[in-house]
Structures are given as structure tokens and as C-alpha cells.
Design a protein around this motif. Structure first.
Motif, PDB file in Angstrom:
ATOM      1  N   SER A 196      -3.798  -7.037  -4.445  1.00 49.33           N
ATOM      2  CA  SER A 196      -3.402  -6.802  -2.806  1.00 49.33           C
ATOM      3  C   SER A 196      -4.436  -7.778  -2.133  1.00 49.33           C
ATOM      4  O   SER A 196      -5.661  -8.080  -2.663  1.00 49.33           O
ATOM      5  N   SER A 197      -3.829  -8.229  -0.825  1.00 52.54           N
ATOM      6  CA  SER A 197      -4.780  -9.206  -0.024  1.00 52.54           C
ATOM      7  C   SER A 197      -4.591  -8.669   1.486  1.00 52.54           C
ATOM      8  O   SER A 197      -3.620  -8.151   1.886  1.00 52.54           O
ATOM      9  N   PRO A 198      -5.687  -8.909   2.260  1.00 48.21           N
ATOM     10  CA  PRO A 198      -5.537  -8.297   3.539  1.00 48.21           C
ATOM     11  C   PRO A 198      -4.575  -8.742   4.292  1.00 48.21           C
ATOM     12  O   PRO A 198      -4.161  -9.974   4.250  1.00 48.21           O
ATOM     13  N   THR A 199      -4.214  -8.088   5.465  1.00 44.47           N
ATOM     14  CA  THR A 199      -3.096  -8.564   6.351  1.00 44.47           C
ATOM     15  C   THR A 199      -3.836  -9.530   7.276  1.00 44.47           C
ATOM     16  O   THR A 199      -4.800  -9.396   7.849  1.00 44.47           O
ATOM     17  N   LYS A 200      -2.911 -10.726   7.556  1.00 44.60           N
ATOM     18  CA  LYS A 200      -3.162 -11.670   8.553  1.00 44.60           C
ATOM     19  C   LYS A 200      -2.363 -11.420   9.618  1.00 44.60           C
ATOM     20  O   LYS A 200      -1.118 -11.618   9.581  1.00 44.60           O
ATOM     21  N   ASP A 219       0.903  -1.237   0.056  1.00 44.58           N
ATOM     22  CA  ASP A 219      -0.024  -0.167  -0.043  1.00 44.58           C
ATOM     23  C   ASP A 219       0.869   1.150  -0.021  1.00 44.58           C
ATOM     24  O   ASP A 219       1.729   1.438   0.573  1.00 44.58           O
ATOM     25  N   THR A 220       0.343   2.240  -0.525  1.00 40.80           N
ATOM     26  CA  THR A 220       0.852   3.906  -0.254  1.00 40.80           C
ATOM     27  C   THR A 220       0.023   4.154   0.872  1.00 40.80           C
ATOM     28  O   THR A 220      -0.987   4.420   0.743  1.00 40.80           O
ATOM     29  N   VAL A 221       0.971   4.563   1.806  1.00 42.27           N
ATOM     30  CA  VAL A 221       0.436   5.178   3.078  1.00 42.27           C
ATOM     31  C   VAL A 221       0.741   6.531   3.500  1.00 42.27           C
ATOM     32  O   VAL A 221       1.629   7.055   2.825  1.00 42.27           O
TER      33      VAL A 221
END
Length: 665
Positions: free
Chosen positions: A394-398, A368-370
């Protein structure tokens, strides 16, 4: 005119010109003329060394070399400030102030919060006698020789000043001077300095004061501390200090209401960029000094002051990877590893993600660009994600389920924000983290032993806990990497010397969760020795001033662990101090044990802080507000009527200063 007379005349004249230039901003002679007079004085002093004076204007050129800066105690603690980041938080603070003061009329002094290095200057009989850095608030490094080179710091005061007092402020580097220094460094092929604040702070610790004198440092002052100060309110004290010769910023303003405070904030949120130096907020203080005393302090901050922080600088970067750190308490902290980005004068590569909830709330993912900003202008944090630039794959953070260091299944207690590794005795970062905390400067302060050496000793199997440090021998240490004969000798001597550290610091060094420096002092004073503390119940702990349920539970839990008790016994065998000294125990009794007292008003014989200390020395608890649990209200002059009314309504006995002293005889 004799040489002595001319020397005195020149000193007086140069002090006066310095005051006109730096405080009044109204010089009457040119820089060239000033320099000529200074050179004449220097020549006269060189020819007549018998008339040497530590407060002479010639001291500003520097020349003294300090190899080691002595660490000295502040006569009165330098507290930090609570921060607020919104109007809502500021209004909440106002409510708390009004509640304690019982609705009395409150005025405020507003001052800009300068971004520099905090300093405490001591003046005796009108002469600068010492300058200490803030340090940990209890003690700081003496940098007097370096501070004397700063032209806006008066070496000799003018007018009607107190016999002895401290004045606090910030050593800053104005933006113009900072830019000039960097141009010179780039011209010489050196890397430029990153920001004015760090450069100002670093300047104070240069060994050669002549180098400090070459830097365009300035000193802005904002608080007087001492006995019998000649004013009834803070704003008036600032005005008097300006007349004595101090550089008190003219931006300070007296505000009659909170609406006026908010108008001041709005103005400087925009106009701060027009100032010649960096500022990151506004400090709001209750103006009346009696009300300040009434409000008192928490363990870390004055209740009568708060810092309002302007919106921080923000930048964007790519989050390359999320890693996880294990702290000494087992707390897991997720860390964002970023593409390097320049933010508020420093290069940021890492930022804390705090906990699993924060990651889920912002839906933060690798790639991600944060948006990154510095919390309180110090600690980088991620405040948002630019979803328009999120990669398609992109996949969600686990969030991790097992400890990244020892693979133990993580736990998360109800009400806790963080996950924890429960493997206290077998998780390497927890073990080394506790030892590193134990040896730190504010704890055992073991000279010659640093974090890397602790890791080395642990990895070589020489230590498993901090008690093992006291069994080390020089022969065991010498073969270690980067360890010469002399450094090994210093390390062993540093460990041996640490047995003289007082009980309250040993208690802090043990690393009990939530027991910081101040809480350790409170507990040591309340229980006198480690044995009484180890046997204390949660209820008895919570009877102690400033000790709440969370701290009490943590202390009980720590001493319930048999391993911790065994380590304490080992430390005791090696001679560490586990009780207060005779000097500390002197005049301490249990006469007020179990009693809660409120102190209000101005007293004839004792200062309020002295009264509070007497209450605590005799086993009592000091509270800032009256309730049905209050045992006595100790009433002085100018006490707020609302406190008296509340005490009378609740049937709380109201006693005078004399009656209180009789009570503890």
C-alpha cells in the motif's frame, strides 16, 4: 330504519371501531365482525349512490386511479430539521435557545424520529380534504386518494377540533408488514424490497389506490399547524389530536429539563430495537408555542426543534478505486468506489471522501478495508480504516493536482476545504452541471428535458450555456439519439413555457454559488429586479435579512463576470422574468429600509409571521435578538422580561402593535 339512516349509523360505528383499534389499541369487535359491517355498508352505498360521501370508511378499499399527481403549495412551509449527533451539539443548541429566550424557563417535548415518508394532512370541518407529500417543503404532490386507504388516518374527526388545520407526520411501513410483503414477493419470484422507508414512500405514488390499500401502511402524526390552535403548548396539542382520532405515538414525553431529555435519549438508544417500526433518532422541541414563535426559523429549519440521531449502522468494504467528480461550481469531490455492501437496507457501491484533508486525516488508500456508515442514515461516508488488513504494498493517496475533465491546474482558496477547477467556461461537467441545475424542477422545471438530454445537446454542439436552450428548434433536436418527433416537440414547448417561471426561481436557476431556493426568494424580495441586484454592493447585500458575507461575496463575484451578464441579457431577450410581478410588488415599500426590528410576544390583530412579513414587505430586517443595532422592539403580550430589560438598557424604542402599524402607514 331507512337505507340512509342505516348508512349513517354504519359509518359512525365503523369510524368508532377504527378509532378504538388504531388509536386506543382497544378493539371491542373482531376483524371478522368489522369486515361484515364494512361489506354491508359497501352494498348499501352501491345501491344508494345518492348518499355517497368522500369520508366514508368504504373509501379505504381504494379503487381511484391517479395518472398524474398534482403538485400543490403547502399553505405553511414544511421545514427540515437541524441534526445533532452528540450530546455536546445538543447542549450547544440548548444554549442558543436560552440566549434568544433570555433565560426563560424552557420545557421540551421529546418524540421518536420515525423513518418514513413525510406527509401533511389538511382537515376542514373535521373531514380529511387533502394529503400532500413533503416535496421541497414549499410544495408537494397530492396523494389524497392513496392516503385515504391507510386505516390509521381518520377520514372524519371526533370531539372539539378546529375548523381548519394541517397535521404533519410520517407514513411508515411496520417491520412485520414489510417482512410479510417480502415473503410474498420472494414466493412469487420477485426481488424483495430493500427497506421499509423507500417502500412506504413508493407506495404513496402508486397510481392505483386499490394497490395501496393492500399494503400494511401506518401513519404516525407529530405536529399541528394552523391558526388559533386550542392549546398553549405542543405536548397538550398532541394529546388533543389523539382525542380527535389521530394516531399519536405514546412514546412522546414531556421533559422539564435537559437532563430528562438526555435520560430519554439513553432509554430509546437501547429500546428502539423493540419497536414495531424503524426509528433513527429523537426529535426535541421547545414545548411552549409562544416560545416557539419567539425562536422562529432559520432559512431551512425551526430554531425551536432539533433532531438527535442515534449512532448509524456501520459495515466494512474494500475501497477498490478513488475517482474524482467535478461539480457545477467547479468543486472537486473525491469518491470511494467500493465492493458492494448492504447498509441500512440499501446496497452501497460509492461513498464520498469529501476532500483532501479528510483523505489525509484518515490516511485512506486504494485497497484498504474501510468502515462505511450512512451520514444521517442517508449519505454513505467512510469513517475509518481497518489498518490490520492493509495490503503490504500500500502507498499513500496522492490527491490530484489537475482537473480530471479538462486538465486545468486545480486551485484551493484559503479557508476552503475543497479544491476547485477555475476553468468555468471550458470545463464540460461545469457547463452541463449549470444547465442541468437551470432546468431542474425547483428552478425552471423544463418539461421534456433531462440531464442526459443536456449532455447530448452539449456534446452535439447545440448548446454552450443555458441561454442557448431558448434558440433550439425542433429540427435541430429531432435527429438526436432516442429523440422521437413527439418528444422533440414536448422539449421545445417545455422550454417555451418556462419563460413564465417567476423571478425568484429564475434567480435560483442562474446557479450563483451559495444562493439556494430560500436565499433566492430573499434576494428577489429585497432587490425587486435583476438590475438592482447586479449593481448591489457587498455591504448593501449584507443589510438583507439572512444574507451573510459569504453569500454577498459570491453574488458580487457572479455579476462581476461579463460572461454572466451577457447570458442574463440573452435570457432577458427571450422573455424570462427578471423582476417581481405586480402582485408580488403590491404593498411593498422602503419605509423601514435600513431598520432592524425584533418581534416578541403575542399580538391581538396579527400573527407574528404576518408582522414579520410586513416588516420585510416594507424593506426592514427581522432579527431574533436585541442588540445596539436594533431599531425597534415590537412588543406584544407575554413578552419575556429579559428582552424588555435588554431593550431598555440599550435604549431601543419599544413599540406596540398599533404603533408599528402606524409606522408603516
Amino acid at each position: 330504519m331507512t337505507p340512509e339512516e342505516r348508512i349513517h349509523a354504519l359509518r359512525k360505528e365503523l369510524h368508532d371501531h377504527n378509532y378504538r383499534y388504531y388509536v386506543l389499541d382497544a378493539p371491542v369487535i373482531s376483524d371478522y365482525e368489522f369486515d361484515l359491517k364494512l361489506k354491508e355498508l359497501q352494498a348499501l352505498e352501491d345501491a344508494n349512490p345518492q348518499f355517497k360521501d368522500a369520508s366514508s370508511p368504504t373509501m379505504r378499499v381504494g379503487g381511484a386511479v391517479t395518472k398524474n399527481f398534482n403538485t400543490l403549495e403547502h399553505e405553511q412551509r414544511m421545514y427540515s430539521l437541524d441534526n445533532s449527533y452528540s450530546r455536546e451539539e445538543l447542549l450547544e443548541w440548548e444554549k442558543r435557545v436560552n440566549k434568544i429566550l433570555g433565560g426563560a424557563k424552557v420545557e421540551y417535548t421529546c418524540e421518536l424520529k420515525y423513518d418514513g415518508a413525510s406527509i401533511s394532512l389538511t382537515y376542514e370541518n373535521g373531514t380529511l380534504s387533502r394529503a400532500l407529500t413533503r416535496g421541497d417543503g414549499f410544495q408537494g404532490d397530492e396523494v389524497t386518494a392513496n392516503v385515504k386507504t391507510i386505516k390509521s388516518v381518520p377520514l372524519k374527526l371526533r370531539g372539539d377540533y378546529p375548523e381548519k388545520f394541517d397535521i404533519r407526520g410520517e407514513i411508515i411501513l411496520p417491520l412485520e408488514g414489510f417482512e410479510k410483503m417480502n415473503k410474498e414477493r420472494i414466493k412469487n419470484g420477485d426481488d424483495p424490497y430493500m427497506n421499509p422507508r423507500n417502500t412506504a414512500s413508493g407506495s404513496l405514488k402508486l397510481q392505483d389506490s386499490a394497490l395501496v390499500a393492500e399494503r400494511p401502511l401506518d401513519c404516525l402524526l407529530y405536529a399541528l399547524v394552523g391558526r388559533n390552535l386550542p392549546a398553549a403548548n405542543h405536548y397538550e396539542l398532541l394529546d388533543k389530536a389523539r382525542k380527535w382520532g389521530f394516531k399519536i405515538p405514546k412514546e412522546a414525553k414531556l421533559c422539564k429539563t435537559m437532563d430528562e431529555v438526555l435520560t430519554y435519549l439513553d432509554h430509546w438508544d437501547t429500546h428502539r430495537h423493540d419497536l414495531p417500526y424503524e426509528t433513527d433518532g429523537v426529535v426535541i422541541k421547545v414545548n411552549n408555542l409562544i416560545q416557539q414563535e419567539e425562536l422562529g426559523y432559520t432559512a431551512k429549519s425551526p430554531r425551536w426543534a432539533i433532531a438527535y440521531k442515534f449512532q448509524t449502522e456501520q459495515s466494512s468494504s474494500v475501497l477498490e478505486k478513488i475517482t474524482y467528480q467535478v461539480g457545477r461550481t467547479g468543486a472537486i469531490t473525491p469518491v470511494a468506489n467500493l465492493q458492494p455492501v448492504l447498509l441500512a437496507g440499501t446496497t452501497v457501491k460509492r461513498a464520498s471522501l469529501h476532500n483532501a484533508d479528510q483523505i489525509a486525516k484518515l490516511d485512506i488508500r486504494e485497497g484498504d478495508t474501510v468502515f462505511v456508515e450512512k451520514g444521517g442514515e442517508i449519505i454513505p461516508k467512510i469513517v475509518g480504516v481497518d489498518l490490520s488488513r492493509r495490503p503490504e504494498d500500500s502507498s499513500p493517496t496522492k490527491y490530484i493536482t489537475n482537473c480530471p475533465e479538462c486538465d486545468t491546474l486545480l486551485q484551493r482558496q484559503a479557508g476552503e476545504a475543497q479544491h476547485f477547477c477555475p476553468n468555468i467556461t471550458g470545463c464540460p461537467p461545469q457547463i452541463t452541471g449549470r444547465i442541468q441545475h437551470f432546468i431542474s424542477r425547483k428552478a425552471m422545471d423544463i418539461e421534456g428535458l433531462g440531464a442526459e438530454t443536456v449532455e447530448l445537446l452539449f456534446n452535439e454542439g447545440l448548446i454552450e450555456n443555458y441561454a442557448d436552450l431558448y434558440t433550439l428548434t425542433k429540427e435541430q433536436v429531432v435527429p438526436l439519439e432516442r429523440m422521437a418527433d413527439k418528444s422533440a416537440e414536448n422539449l421545445i414547448q417545455g422550454i417555451a413555457d418556462s419563460v413564465n417561471i417567476p423571478f425568484e426561481r429564475v434567480l435560483f436557476a442562474l446557479g450563483i454559488r451559495y444562493v439556494g431556493e430560500t436565499v433566492a426568494k430573499v434576494l428577489a424580495k429585497a432587490f425587486k429586479d435583476i438590475d438592482a441586484l447586479m449593481e448591489a454592493s457587498q455591504e448593501s447585500l449584507m443589510q438583507v435579512n439572512e444574507i451573510g458575507q459569504r453569500i454577498a461575496e459570491s453574488v458580487v463575484s457572479f455579476f462581476e463576470e461579463e460572461k454572466n451578464r451577457e447570458i442574463i441579457e440573452e435570457l432577458r431577450k427571450h422573455g424570462l422574468k427578471f423582476s417581481l410581478s405586480e402582485a408580488q410588488l403590491e404593498n411593498q415599500t422602503d419605509l423601514l429600509k435600513g431598520k432592524t426590528l425584533v418581534v416578541s410576544g403575542v399580538f391581538e390583530n396579527l400573527e407574528r409571521n404576518e408582522l414579520k412579513k410586513l416588516i420585510e414587505d416594507n424593506g426592514g430586517k427581522v432579527s431574533s435578538s436585541i442588540s445596539s443595532k436594533t431599531s425597534y422592539l415590537v412588543a406584544g403580550n407575554n413578552m419575556g422580561p429579559s428582552k424588555r430589560t435588554k431593550a431598555e438598557t440599550l435604549g431601543v424604542p419599544i413599540i406596540s402593535e398599533e404603533e408599528f402599524l402606524d409606522l408603516i402607514k
